[in-house]
Design a protein around this motif. Structure first.
Motif, PDB file in Angstrom:
ATOM      1  N   CYS A  61      42.377 -26.911  17.135  1.00  0.00           N
ATOM      2  CA  CYS A  61      41.414 -27.730  16.384  1.00  0.00           C
ATOM      3  C   CYS A  61      41.711 -27.665  14.890  1.00  0.00           C
ATOM      4  CB  CYS A  61      39.987 -27.254  16.651  1.00  0.00           C
ATOM      5  SG  CYS A  61      39.453 -27.495  18.358  1.00  0.00           S
ATOM      6  N   ALA A  62      42.700 -26.845  14.507  1.00  0.00           N
ATOM      7  CA  ALA A  62      43.039 -26.675  13.079  1.00  0.00           C
ATOM      8  C   ALA A  62      44.031 -27.740  12.667  1.00  0.00           C
ATOM      9  CB  ALA A  62      43.612 -25.284  12.845  1.00  0.00           C
ATOM     10  N   VAL A  63      43.653 -29.000  12.866  1.00  0.00           N
ATOM     11  CA  VAL A  63      44.584 -30.091  12.616  1.00  0.00           C
ATOM     12  C   VAL A  63      44.178 -30.893  11.377  1.00  0.00           C
ATOM     13  CG1 VAL A  63      45.404 -30.264  14.987  1.00  0.00           C
ATOM     14  CG2 VAL A  63      43.353 -31.499  14.320  1.00  0.00           C
ATOM     15  N   GLY A  64      43.339 -30.283  10.568  1.00  0.00           N
ATOM     16  CA  GLY A  64      42.996 -30.915   9.303  1.00  0.00           C
ATOM     17  C   GLY A  64      41.654 -31.605   9.310  1.00  0.00           C
ATOM     18  N   VAL A  65      40.929 -31.460   8.214  1.00  0.00           N
ATOM     19  CA  VAL A  65      39.677 -32.191   8.005  1.00  0.00           C
ATOM     20  C   VAL A  65      39.755 -32.788   6.604  1.00  0.00           C
ATOM     21  CG1 VAL A  65      38.346 -30.638   9.497  1.00  0.00           C
ATOM     22  CG2 VAL A  65      38.421 -30.209   7.039  1.00  0.00           C
ATOM     23  N   PRO A  66      38.997 -33.850   6.343  1.00  0.00           N
ATOM     24  CA  PRO A  66      39.027 -34.408   4.997  1.00  0.00           C
ATOM     25  C   PRO A  66      38.382 -33.432   4.017  1.00  0.00           C
ATOM     26  CG  PRO A  66      37.290 -35.428   6.285  1.00  0.00           C
ATOM     27  CD  PRO A  66      38.023 -34.509   7.215  1.00  0.00           C
ATOM     28  N   GLN A  67      38.596 -33.672   2.735  1.00  0.00           N
ATOM     29  CA  GLN A  67      38.015 -32.779   1.727  1.00  0.00           C
ATOM     30  C   GLN A  67      36.943 -33.489   0.914  1.00  0.00           C
ATOM     31  OE1 GLN A  67      38.078 -29.500   1.132  1.00  0.00           O
ATOM     32  NE2 GLN A  67      38.939 -29.616   3.182  1.00  0.00           N
ATOM     33  N   GLY A  68      36.097 -32.696   0.277  1.00  0.00           N
ATOM     34  CA  GLY A  68      35.054 -33.258  -0.573  1.00  0.00           C
ATOM     35  C   GLY A  68      33.963 -33.945   0.229  1.00  0.00           C
ATOM     36  N   VAL A  69      33.741 -33.467   1.442  1.00  0.00           N
ATOM     37  CA  VAL A  69      32.746 -34.066   2.331  1.00  0.00           C
ATOM     38  C   VAL A  69      31.666 -33.023   2.643  1.00  0.00           C
ATOM     39  CG1 VAL A  69      32.379 -35.224   4.536  1.00  0.00           C
ATOM     40  CG2 VAL A  69      34.557 -35.509   3.357  1.00  0.00           C
ATOM     41  N   PRO A  70      30.566 -33.049   1.902  1.00  0.00           N
ATOM     42  CA  PRO A  70      29.516 -32.072   2.179  1.00  0.00           C
ATOM     43  C   PRO A  70      28.753 -32.430   3.459  1.00  0.00           C
ATOM     44  CG  PRO A  70      28.849 -33.512   0.375  1.00  0.00           C
ATOM     45  CD  PRO A  70      30.263 -33.904   0.744  1.00  0.00           C
ATOM     46  N   LEU A  71      28.548 -31.455   4.314  1.00  0.00           N
ATOM     47  CA  LEU A  71      27.796 -31.663   5.559  1.00  0.00           C
ATOM     48  C   LEU A  71      26.460 -30.951   5.378  1.00  0.00           C
ATOM     49  CD1 LEU A  71      30.672 -31.180   8.158  1.00  0.00           C
ATOM     50  CD2 LEU A  71      30.059 -33.193   6.819  1.00  0.00           C
ATOM     51  N   THR A  72      25.414 -31.741   5.194  1.00  0.00           N
ATOM     52  CA  THR A  72      24.147 -31.197   4.702  1.00  0.00           C
ATOM     53  C   THR A  72      22.996 -31.394   5.701  1.00  0.00           C
ATOM     54  OG1 THR A  72      23.765 -33.285   3.567  1.00  0.00           O
ATOM     55  CG2 THR A  72      24.791 -31.547   2.277  1.00  0.00           C
ATOM     56  N   ARG A  73      21.855 -30.830   5.359  1.00  0.00           N
ATOM     57  CA  ARG A  73      20.622 -30.930   6.155  1.00  0.00           C
ATOM     58  C   ARG A  73      20.903 -30.516   7.604  1.00  0.00           C
ATOM     59  NH1 ARG A  73      16.706 -34.691   8.312  1.00  0.00           N
ATOM     60  NH2 ARG A  73      18.208 -36.389   8.464  1.00  0.00           N
ATOM     61  N   ARG A  74      21.528 -29.363   7.749  1.00  0.00           N
ATOM     62  CA  ARG A  74      21.942 -28.884   9.081  1.00  0.00           C
ATOM     63  C   ARG A  74      20.735 -28.397   9.872  1.00  0.00           C
ATOM     64  NH1 ARG A  74      27.329 -25.420   7.148  1.00  0.00           N
ATOM     65  NH2 ARG A  74      28.178 -27.109   5.852  1.00  0.00           N
ATOM     66  N   ARG A  75      20.574 -28.929  11.076  1.00  0.00           N
ATOM     67  CA  ARG A  75      19.503 -28.500  11.985  1.00  0.00           C
ATOM     68  C   ARG A  75      20.159 -27.935  13.243  1.00  0.00           C
ATOM     69  NH1 ARG A  75      19.912 -33.760  10.281  1.00  0.00           N
ATOM     70  NH2 ARG A  75      18.608 -34.829  11.787  1.00  0.00           N
ATOM     71  N   TYR A  76      19.907 -26.646  13.527  1.00  0.00           N
ATOM     72  CA  TYR A  76      20.650 -25.915  14.555  1.00  0.00           C
ATOM     73  C   TYR A  76      19.882 -25.769  15.862  1.00  0.00           C
ATOM     74  CZ  TYR A  76      23.150 -24.279  10.384  1.00  0.00           C
ATOM     75  OH  TYR A  76      23.858 -24.206   9.201  1.00  0.00           O
ATOM     76  N   VAL A  77      20.644 -25.754  16.954  1.00  0.00           N
ATOM     77  CA  VAL A  77      20.159 -25.248  18.245  1.00  0.00           C
ATOM     78  C   VAL A  77      21.240 -24.273  18.710  1.00  0.00           C
ATOM     79  CG1 VAL A  77      19.573 -25.802  20.638  1.00  0.00           C
ATOM     80  CG2 VAL A  77      18.909 -27.381  18.805  1.00  0.00           C
ATOM     81  N   ILE A  78      20.859 -23.039  19.020  1.00  0.00           N
ATOM     82  CA  ILE A  78      21.850 -22.006  19.352  1.00  0.00           C
ATOM     83  C   ILE A  78      21.507 -21.391  20.706  1.00  0.00           C
ATOM     84  CG2 ILE A  78      22.877 -19.806  18.627  1.00  0.00           C
ATOM     85  CD1 ILE A  78      21.973 -20.544  15.724  1.00  0.00           C
TER      86      ILE A  78
END
Ligand SMILES: *[C@@H]1O[C@H](CO)[C@@H](O)[C@H](O)[C@H]1NC(C)=O
Ligand SMILES: *[C@@H]1O[C@H](CO)[C@@H](O)[C@H](O)[C@H]1NC(C)=O
Ligand SMILES: *[C@@H]1O[C@H](CO)[C@@H](O)[C@H](O)[C@H]1NC(C)=O
Ligand SMILES: *[C@@H]1O[C@H](CO)[C@@H](O)[C@H](O)[C@H]1NC(C)=O
Ligand SMILES: *[C@@H]1O[C@H](CO)[C@@H](O)[C@H](O)[C@H]1NC(C)=O
Length: 272
Positions: free
Chosen positions: A200-217
């Motif tokens: 899965c370490a095949v690259g992600v874009p940069q400067g992209v904040p992922l916000t307002r995270r709502r979790y289910v664990i």
């Protein structure tokens, strides 16, 4: 003596109110799925806690319970649910493998007083990011999301940190992510390498904040699902992870951006 009695009684009341039980979560998810299959919402709304009600959301838009995807009967072909007894919440991946009107939906239910007080869904269909029902339906069913033996389970903290590391990477390239091998990503309907060396370490874009995270664990299946706002455009998004022995094994993403394939040429991903 009297004070002690009052304090312990209050503590007991607080414990009872906060206590979350699997059967309440399971019954609510059953009611949710029944509503989505039939388009009949009455039995589902009967499981709501209206005194603490926070709303029904689709793709981050608050709606009434009656005029939305839930009130349209859908022939569901696959579901997978995780359950969080600490946050008292559930997440269900819902696949409608239909030629004419396909969907992949990700729904969080949150609870108060043993009843639902918030419904939060990402609803994806043709035109959403990399949407391909054939791919999604096929690959999700191939994967192993079985319950993990108690002695091999990761802690809640380990599972959450693995997800946060992956999500933080989009805005900080220095983040250390616990990649597993194999690891494979299912984005909309596009699948990575399913083989033993899949990464899965095949690259992600940069400067992209992922916000307002709502979790289910859910520690029992090593899974965490996060609803979030993706990037500056705040696209409604779901990232679900399966973590095994502290490492990422599967990543599922659903993204609704309101423009075909998020404005990119069809079939292309901004992630790789
Ligand atoms: C909550 O409110 C909805 C909409 O007004 C209603 O249909 C439902 O029956 C109520 N649920 C309960 C448990 O009272
Ligand atoms: C909700 O109702 C409005 C007005 O009746 C209609 O235009 C819209 O298509 C409906 N939305 C859904 C998702 O059914
Ligand atoms: C991309 O896919 C959408 C939805 O399937 C379709 O409406 C659109 O015409 C496609 N665009 C191109 C350039 O193929
Ligand atoms: C959708 O996924 C299937 C199965 O992975 C694949 O064979 C097909 O080529 C994909 N379709 C598109 C338009 O990418
Ligand atoms: C990442 O590390 C490099 C090199 O140490 C540093 O220059 C850069 O500021 C770091 N970036 C962030 C976002 O922390």
């Amino acid at each position: 003596m009297m004070y002690l009695y009052i304090i312990s009684t209050l503590a007991l009341v607080a414990t009872i109110a906060a206590h979350c039980e699997l059967h309440h979560l399971d019954d609510a998810v059953d009611a949710y799925l029944k509503a989505q299959k039939t388009g009949q919402t009455a039995a589902f709304t009967a499981t709501f806690d209206n005194s603490t009600w926070l709303g029904y959301y689709e793709n981050a838009v608050k709606m009434t319970i009656h005029n939305n995807t839930l009130s349209k009967p859908l022939p569901i072909t696959h579901t997978r649910t995780i359950r969080d007894l600490t946050l008292c919440s559930t997440y269900t991946e819902v696949v409608v493998d239909s030629k004419s009107d396909p969907y992949v939906i990700g729904t969080q239910l949150r609870f108060a007083n043993h009843k639902i007080n918030r419904v939060d869904s990402i609803v994806t269909k043709p035109g959403d990011w990399l949407f391909n029902i054939t791919g999604f339906a096929y690959w999700t069913a191939q994967e192993n999301w079985d319950t993990i033996a108690v002695e091999q389970r990761d802690t809640r903290d380990t599972i959450k940190k693995a997800a946060d590391a992956y999500l933080d990477l989009f805005n900080n390239p220095n983040t250390t992510v616990p990649w597993g091998t194999p690891c494979v990503r299912l984005e909309g309907g596009l699948y990575g390498d399913p083989g033993p060396e899949g990464s899965c370490a095949v690259g992600v874009p940069q400067g992209v904040p992922l916000t307002r995270r709502r979790y289910v664990i859910d520690e029992a299946v090593g899974s965490v699902e996060v609803l979030l706002d993706f990037g500056q455009s705040k696209w409604p998004d779901s990232h679900q992870f399966r973590v095994e022995k502290g490492k990422l094994r599967y990543v599922h993403t659903l993204t609704h951006c309101g423009t075909a394939n998020c404005g990119l040429p069809n079939g292309t991903s901004i992630v790789s």
